[in-house]
Design a protein around this motif. Structure first.
Motif, PDB file in Angstrom:
ATOM      1  N   ALA A 166      44.060  26.884  52.316  1.00  0.00           N
ATOM      2  CA  ALA A 166      43.156  27.918  52.809  1.00  0.00           C
ATOM      3  C   ALA A 166      43.573  29.286  52.261  1.00  0.00           C
ATOM      4  CB  ALA A 166      43.144  27.931  54.333  1.00  0.00           C
ATOM      5  N   THR A 167      44.866  29.567  52.365  1.00  0.00           N
ATOM      6  CA  THR A 167      45.359  30.847  51.858  1.00  0.00           C
ATOM      7  C   THR A 167      45.296  30.895  50.333  1.00  0.00           C
ATOM      8  OG1 THR A 167      46.772  31.228  53.762  1.00  0.00           O
ATOM      9  CG2 THR A 167      47.364  32.368  51.745  1.00  0.00           C
ATOM     10  N   LEU A 168      45.623  29.784  49.672  1.00  0.00           N
ATOM     11  CA  LEU A 168      45.555  29.761  48.214  1.00  0.00           C
ATOM     12  C   LEU A 168      44.107  29.903  47.728  1.00  0.00           C
ATOM     13  CD1 LEU A 168      48.185  26.986  47.399  1.00  0.00           C
ATOM     14  CD2 LEU A 168      48.412  29.462  47.062  1.00  0.00           C
ATOM     15  N   GLY A 169      43.155  29.325  48.488  1.00  0.00           N
ATOM     16  CA  GLY A 169      41.751  29.510  48.146  1.00  0.00           C
ATOM     17  C   GLY A 169      41.336  30.960  48.284  1.00  0.00           C
ATOM     18  N   LEU A 170      41.796  31.596  49.361  1.00  0.00           N
ATOM     19  CA  LEU A 170      41.543  33.026  49.532  1.00  0.00           C
ATOM     20  C   LEU A 170      42.219  33.817  48.417  1.00  0.00           C
ATOM     21  CD1 LEU A 170      40.620  35.525  51.068  1.00  0.00           C
ATOM     22  CD2 LEU A 170      42.565  35.232  52.613  1.00  0.00           C
ATOM     23  N   PHE A 171      43.452  33.426  48.091  1.00  0.00           N
ATOM     24  CA  PHE A 171      44.204  34.106  47.037  1.00  0.00           C
ATOM     25  C   PHE A 171      43.482  33.971  45.695  1.00  0.00           C
ATOM     26  CE2 PHE A 171      47.751  34.493  44.000  1.00  0.00           C
ATOM     27  CZ  PHE A 171      48.326  35.665  44.459  1.00  0.00           C
ATOM     28  N   ALA A 172      42.988  32.760  45.398  1.00  0.00           N
ATOM     29  CA  ALA A 172      42.271  32.540  44.137  1.00  0.00           C
ATOM     30  C   ALA A 172      41.008  33.387  44.073  1.00  0.00           C
ATOM     31  CB  ALA A 172      41.919  31.059  43.990  1.00  0.00           C
ATOM     32  N   SER A 173      40.287  33.444  45.182  1.00  0.00           N
ATOM     33  CA  SER A 173      39.069  34.257  45.186  1.00  0.00           C
ATOM     34  C   SER A 173      39.399  35.739  45.052  1.00  0.00           C
ATOM     35  CB  SER A 173      38.253  33.989  46.461  1.00  0.00           C
ATOM     36  OG  SER A 173      39.008  34.238  47.623  1.00  0.00           O
ATOM     37  N   LEU A 174      40.504  36.168  45.668  1.00  0.00           N
ATOM     38  CA  LEU A 174      40.946  37.552  45.510  1.00  0.00           C
ATOM     39  C   LEU A 174      41.234  37.877  44.049  1.00  0.00           C
ATOM     40  CD1 LEU A 174      43.378  38.094  48.530  1.00  0.00           C
ATOM     41  CD2 LEU A 174      41.450  39.566  47.950  1.00  0.00           C
ATOM     42  N   ILE A 175      41.966  36.992  43.385  1.00  0.00           N
ATOM     43  CA  ILE A 175      42.343  37.228  41.988  1.00  0.00           C
ATOM     44  C   ILE A 175      41.101  37.328  41.101  1.00  0.00           C
ATOM     45  CG2 ILE A 175      43.509  36.252  39.981  1.00  0.00           C
ATOM     46  CD1 ILE A 175      45.369  37.444  42.106  1.00  0.00           C
ATOM     47  N   ILE A 176      40.152  36.425  41.316  1.00  0.00           N
ATOM     48  CA  ILE A 176      38.939  36.444  40.497  1.00  0.00           C
ATOM     49  C   ILE A 176      38.108  37.690  40.775  1.00  0.00           C
ATOM     50  CG2 ILE A 176      36.716  35.276  40.136  1.00  0.00           C
ATOM     51  CD1 ILE A 176      38.208  32.633  40.326  1.00  0.00           C
ATOM     52  N   VAL A 177      37.984  38.047  42.053  1.00  0.00           N
ATOM     53  CA  VAL A 177      37.224  39.258  42.402  1.00  0.00           C
ATOM     54  C   VAL A 177      37.896  40.501  41.819  1.00  0.00           C
ATOM     55  CG1 VAL A 177      36.559  40.774  44.317  1.00  0.00           C
ATOM     56  CG2 VAL A 177      36.134  38.309  44.466  1.00  0.00           C
ATOM     57  N   ILE A 178      39.216  40.571  41.953  1.00  0.00           N
ATOM     58  CA  ILE A 178      39.949  41.721  41.405  1.00  0.00           C
ATOM     59  C   ILE A 178      39.762  41.811  39.894  1.00  0.00           C
ATOM     60  CG2 ILE A 178      42.271  42.644  40.955  1.00  0.00           C
ATOM     61  CD1 ILE A 178      43.070  41.477  43.728  1.00  0.00           C
ATOM     62  N   GLY A 179      39.865  40.664  39.202  1.00  0.00           N
ATOM     63  CA  GLY A 179      39.726  40.651  37.745  1.00  0.00           C
ATOM     64  C   GLY A 179      38.353  41.118  37.295  1.00  0.00           C
ATOM     65  N   ILE A 180      37.310  40.596  37.937  1.00  0.00           N
ATOM     66  CA  ILE A 180      35.946  40.980  37.548  1.00  0.00           C
ATOM     67  C   ILE A 180      35.685  42.437  37.906  1.00  0.00           C
ATOM     68  CG2 ILE A 180      33.502  40.549  38.030  1.00  0.00           C
ATOM     69  CD1 ILE A 180      34.231  37.595  38.381  1.00  0.00           C
ATOM     70  N   ARG A 181      36.167  42.845  39.076  1.00  0.00           N
ATOM     71  CA  ARG A 181      35.971  44.232  39.522  1.00  0.00           C
ATOM     72  C   ARG A 181      36.625  45.205  38.548  1.00  0.00           C
ATOM     73  NH1 ARG A 181      36.000  44.563  45.995  1.00  0.00           N
ATOM     74  NH2 ARG A 181      34.489  46.247  46.215  1.00  0.00           N
ATOM     75  N   THR A 182      37.832  44.859  38.122  1.00  0.00           N
ATOM     76  CA  THR A 182      38.565  45.724  37.198  1.00  0.00           C
ATOM     77  C   THR A 182      37.895  45.764  35.830  1.00  0.00           C
ATOM     78  OG1 THR A 182      40.621  45.211  38.361  1.00  0.00           O
ATOM     79  CG2 THR A 182      40.817  46.145  36.158  1.00  0.00           C
ATOM     80  N   ALA A 183      37.438  44.613  35.375  1.00  0.00           N
ATOM     81  CA  ALA A 183      36.840  44.541  34.037  1.00  0.00           C
ATOM     82  C   ALA A 183      35.497  45.266  33.965  1.00  0.00           C
ATOM     83  CB  ALA A 183      36.667  43.077  33.635  1.00  0.00           C
ATOM     84  N   LEU A 184      34.699  45.162  35.030  1.00  0.00           N
ATOM     85  CA  LEU A 184      33.350  45.728  34.995  1.00  0.00           C
ATOM     86  C   LEU A 184      33.273  47.156  35.517  1.00  0.00           C
ATOM     87  CD1 LEU A 184      31.190  42.708  36.266  1.00  0.00           C
ATOM     88  CD2 LEU A 184      31.655  43.394  33.909  1.00  0.00           C
ATOM     89  N   GLY A 185      34.202  47.519  36.416  1.00  0.00           N
ATOM     90  CA  GLY A 185      34.092  48.810  37.097  1.00  0.00           C
ATOM     91  C   GLY A 185      33.301  48.660  38.386  1.00  0.00           C
ATOM     92  N   GLU A 186      33.480  49.593  39.323  1.00  0.00           N
ATOM     93  CA  GLU A 186      32.889  49.465  40.655  1.00  0.00           C
ATOM     94  C   GLU A 186      31.360  49.486  40.614  1.00  0.00           C
ATOM     95  OE1 GLU A 186      34.163  48.912  43.813  1.00  0.00           O
ATOM     96  OE2 GLU A 186      35.888  48.307  42.620  1.00  0.00           O
TER      97      GLU A 186
END
Length: 554
Positions: A166-186
């Motif tokens: 459960a936590t690793l799934g949340l962690f994985a989604s966090l990493i992907i969201v952070i990566g896309i957010r950083t790459a595209l901008g807010e």
């Protein structure tokens, strides 16, 4: 249900079975990834799908749609639990995974409120319901499957790997969201980039289904089936007979309800509190949460291992009790560390709304018809709620105009009765500008200053909250498996788990923020997890049996 005394003999786990257990847990990570994406993006989804109501209501409705997926989890547990006890563990959670993955992918394709109006949130809620049904069916199967492969004396350790998913799934989604957010901008992320993590689930679905298809059926279920001992009516046996139903109730109120609110308070409510209440930007919030989860995740394994030695009960109940005592100081410390300007302003210039309380609405409007602009009190509170400013309430004489006191300064809200629309809007705008200036002069920040955030301290507090999660969640799967007989285990353990986590836990963010909106105090929402965790600790102390030495082959 009597204790079995010394652990009965059980098959030893082979190397292949350990690999199978790892594959089972890996597949479960994907399902949690799917489910948690929505929670991480609640603020963005609020803007995309609930823009037809005021901002505070929109956010609460977004959380309510998040909770809708939890609301139906017990029904998924009943439906798929029955199938799992009749047909088998493996194929049941293959079906649930397919439903989960396709529903998540479809969220990434949904038109927004601006495109199709009210149909957008309706479709979103329907997809959340499908996700909840699927998740209701998978956990019991995975927990039962792993437990029935585990050797004696290691069920807590083996199932704790599942608990990390459960936590690793949340962690994985966090990493992907952070990566896309950083790459595209807010800006790009808010406009369309938020869809990409949902669409990416299609690839994860294919990989995870392939992993799950490599699994063998549980040896305990195979043995029962070969001997003709599988249940013909698992629902009747699980819930129609008091000798089993009483343990379902004990599991729910003596363990799972408290575990659920500690879990969702420590992970999701903390995330929402940082971003929505403390005004920390979304990218920074996600990064801080991800670091804390990375540090705390080994706690699941540790407490699962420890429960094999000292028992499940003392660890789970201690986690509930500590959480009930620690939440207020921890969240107050989080405010001081993440937004010190806000903490100082609250201490030096507290805000009070002085108004006739009979003319004040609760700052929550699910149908979007109350613009909170028709009464003096509503105008004052709506502005403070939107600004995330904590306030106290003080009664005023009937009919008096509402006043907002900030430290020693007082701003009077307009009384719009008799005003035309244009005049009312102009009066409200003048009031908001004046109150905004007073709040700014008193030190209330519009956003958290990134340079002022004490990031190591924030991570330490978030890690402490996450460690409490690992205490209550690490041993819970083993406890639930050991409480129930194998012929109705899937059904019996799934229902209390998903009632607890779906209803008590899943509704925590919605309920807590509604309490905050109703009372004005940013910490009052914590009473919800505190009361439930405390009650679970007391109830479990007297009624929850210790199970770690039981034989699960019965």
């Amino acid at each position: 249900m009597p204790d079995m005394g010394d652990t009965a003999k059980h098959h030893k786990a082979t190397r292949n079975e350990k690999l199978v257990i790892g594959a089972s847990s890996l597949g479960t990570i994907f399902e949690w990834y799917d489910f948690y994406l929505y929670g991480l993006l609640a603020t963005t989804i609020s803007a995309q799908f609930f823009s037809g109501v005021n901002e505070t209501t929109g956010f609460i409705l977004a959380l309510a749609a998040f909770a809708a997926g939890f609301a139906v989890r017990p029904f998924g547990a009943v439906v798929f639990g029955r199938i799992g006890d009749l047909v088998g563990r493996k194929y049941t959670f293959l079906v649930t995974m397919g439903i989960m993955g396709l529903s998540t992918f479809a969220v990434g394709l949904l038109p927004s409120y601006a495109s199709i109006g009210v149909a957008a949130p309706i479709l979103l809620v329907c997809l959340r319901l499908l996700q909840g049904l699927a998740l209701g069916g998978q956990y019991g199967g995975a927990a039962t499957y792993i437990s029935e492969h585990a050797p004696d004396g290691k069920r807590g350790l083996y199932t704790s790997w599942l608990q990390t998913t459960a936590t690793l799934g949340l962690f994985a989604s966090l990493i992907i969201v952070i990566g896309i957010r950083t790459a595209l901008g807010e800006d790009a992320f808010a406009a369309w980039g938020w869809r990409l993590p949902f669409l990416a689930s299609a690839l994860l679905l294919v990989v995870s289904l392939w992993i799950r298809m490599q699994l063998n059926e549980s040896p305990v279920f195979q043995k029962m089936k070969a001997e003709g001992k599988t249940s013909k009516a698992p629902l009747t046996e699980a819930f129609g007979r008091w000798d089993n139903l009483k343990w379902v109730l004990v599991a729910l109120f003596g363990a799972v309800a408290g575990q659920a609110v500690v879990w969702y308070a420590g992970q999701f409510y903390a995330l929402f509190f940082l971003e929505k209440t403390l005004k920390v930007d979304g990218a920074t919030t996600n990064i801080l949460i991800a670091i804390a989860l990375g540090i705390a995740t080994p706690g699941f394994i540790f407490f699962g291992w420890l429960s094999d030695r000292i028992g499940r009960k003392p660890i789970i109940l201690a986690g509930c009790a500590i959480a009930a005592l620690a939440y207020f100081p921890l969240f107050q410390a989080l405010t001081a560390a993440a937004n010190p300007a806000l903490a100082r302003a609250q201490a030096t210039a507290p805000v009070t709304v002085i108004a006739d309380q009979d003319h004040c609405s609760v700052q929550f409007d699910p149908v979007g018809r109350n613009g909170f602009d028709r009464r003096s009190c509503d105008i004052a509170k709506a502005y403070l709620a939107k600004a995330g400013v904590s306030y106290a309430n003080q009664p005023a004489p009937p009919g008096a105009a509402a006043q907002v006191r900030v430290g020693d300064e007082i701003v009077t809200a307009p009384q719009p009765g008799g005003m035309g629309d244009a005049q009312r809007k102009a009066a409200i705008a003048i009031f908001q500008d004046e109150l905004g200036a007073v709040l700014a002069d008193a030190g209330y920040p519009a956003r958290a200053d990134p340079e002022a955030i004490d990031k190591p301290l924030v991570v330490a507090i978030l890690t402490a909250l996450a460690l409490l999660v690992t205490m209550v969640y690490g041993p819970i799967a083993a406890l639930l498996v050991e409480l129930f007989p194998s012929r109705i285990r899937y059904t019996s353990m799934s229902v209390p788990y998903h009632v607890g986590n779906g209803w008590f836990g899943g509704f925590l963010p919605t309920t807590a923020f509604a309490i905050v909106a109703a009372t004005g105090n940013i910490y009052n929402g914590l009473w919800y997890p505190i009361v439930i965790a405390g009650a679970t600790a007391i109830f479990g102390l007297f009624f929850l049996p210790e199970t770690y030495r039981r034989n699960i082959d019965r």
